[in-house]
Design an enzyme around this catalytic site. Sequence first.
Site, short mmCIF file in Angstrom:
data_model
loop_
_atom_site.label_atom_id
_atom_site.label_comp_id
_atom_site.label_asym_id
_atom_site.label_seq_id
_atom_site.Cartn_x
_atom_site.Cartn_y
_atom_site.Cartn_z
N PHE A 1 0.86 -1.19 0.00
CA PHE A 1 0.00 0.00 0.00
C PHE A 1 0.88 1.23 0.00
CE2 PHE A 1 -2.25 3.61 1.66
CZ PHE A 1 -3.41 3.58 0.91
N ASP B 1 9.26 3.21 2.06
CA ASP B 1 8.05 3.97 2.34
C ASP B 1 7.76 3.81 3.84
OD1 ASP B 1 5.53 4.97 2.77
OD2 ASP B 1 4.61 4.03 1.02
N LYS C 1 2.23 11.29 7.16
CA LYS C 1 1.43 11.05 8.37
C LYS C 1 1.94 11.78 9.62
CE LYS C 1 -1.20 7.24 6.68
NZ LYS C 1 -0.87 6.10 5.83
C1 LIG Z 1 -1.04 6.16 4.30
C2 LIG Z 1 0.07 5.66 3.49
C3 LIG Z 1 0.41 6.25 2.25
C4 LIG Z 1 -0.40 7.35 1.62
O1 LIG Z 1 -0.49 8.50 2.41
P1 LIG Z 1 -1.66 9.56 2.10
O2 LIG Z 1 -1.30 10.72 2.98
O3 LIG Z 1 -2.95 8.91 2.49
O4 LIG Z 1 -1.61 9.87 0.66
C5 LIG Z 1 1.52 5.78 1.57
N1 LIG Z 1 2.24 4.76 2.05
C6 LIG Z 1 1.95 4.15 3.23
C7 LIG Z 1 2.81 3.02 3.71
C8 LIG Z 1 0.85 4.58 3.97
O5 LIG Z 1 0.52 3.95 5.12
#
Ligand SMILES: *Cc1c(COP(=O)(O)O)cnc(C)c1O
Length: 426
Positions: A146, A233, A274
Amino acid sequence: MAVLAKTPSQQAIDLENKYGAHNYHPLPVVLNRGEGVYVWDVEGKKYYDFLSAYSAVNQGHCHPKIVNALVDQAQTLALTSRAFYNDVLGKYEKFATEYFKFDKLLPMNTGAEAVETAIKICRRWAYEKKGIPEDKAEIIVCNNNFHGRTTTIISFSNDHTAREHFGPYTSGFIKVAYDDLEALETALQNNKNIAGFLVEPIQGEAGVYVPSEDYLIEAKKLCEAHNVLFIADEVQTGIARTGRLLATCGNCSCENKDCSGTPDVKPDILILGKAMSGGAYPVSAVLANDPIMEVITPGSHGSTFGGNPTAAAVAIAALEVVKDERLAENADRLGKLFRAELNKYITHSTICKLVRGKGLLNAIVIDDHEEGDTAWNICLRLRDNGLLAKPTHGNIIRFAPPLVMNEEQLIDCVRIITETLKEFEE
Ligand SMILES: *Cc1c(COP(=O)(O)O)cnc(C)c1O
């Protein structure tokens, strides 16, 4: 004439249903206040927040230091765009690059934007530095990843619901199994046009899958051997969530030393979002060292809001809170306690088979014979019992409270969770 007046909660839900696009299926609870580890609904009922806005609120709801930074900067200068300099961005970039030990930072707003940015940097690096022929660069990603919701990102997702009827998709991505070094090595050997490997240190959305101990370290070595960029990520796993400042931070133990020490697995490109803002404002970032980041030149990438003074001030405050309050250490300690307590319960449970995670990013797996909605129903009952969590992928419930929780609160939460699970035992 209405016989029964609707509750304020029902009114709010009805408004969203009627006027908002139906792109979410929220748990039916309507919140209007938050403080630390708690949120309150419009009827005044208090809950423990065990989602933390998907780990954006690691520092706790409405942290006064972060709110003050937001208000002060918003009242002074909120947005200039990058057409001009502002006097906070540079300070933030210096602060964050020293904090995470990279040469440079590229500021964006959302996690998906930061992932897109990392992909663009990686591709440019492939053409300009590695010498891959134009338009031939491939990026290896993992099954069940994700990384967000843009067209390019969903192009390499496995999630049918997230992809269906949104094609045509972006090409240039190769999928391999997660936590499978052989699959990664084969993919690297089979194609000389690989530019990068994009990976979540723990797959959060997929259900908090923690890879084998040596996976990230060995994957990084394979990438180095093939001159491929290792892109982490850490939008969900970063900022102390997994008991360390970064999940890629190898053996860096927060109990013994400052967790910003040089990580064992140092990504070539680090993606954060986040909790960069403690949930106060959308702030994301891509970090890399000069030989990589220098492929970005004026006009080649940008964002109207990215790097605005409000975001910069908020992010400095949010990152300071993580250090000041030793949140990585707290997440590490409470996470171990949480898994130990739940494991005691699971030994005698028929409904819950497994707890897994790192720090305060954990999940339980519900044994759902009927392939039905047991996890959803458990979350409804948890809500009734004063704790908010959400199922991910059917039978998995993620537990990720704010990291400002204390031990007494955590034990109280374990009590709520185990008493709720008891109601579902056969
Ligand atoms: C939440 C998330 C995203 C996307 O972030 P948004 O601010 O919702 O666009 C990307 N990678 C990971 C691992 C995430 O948990």
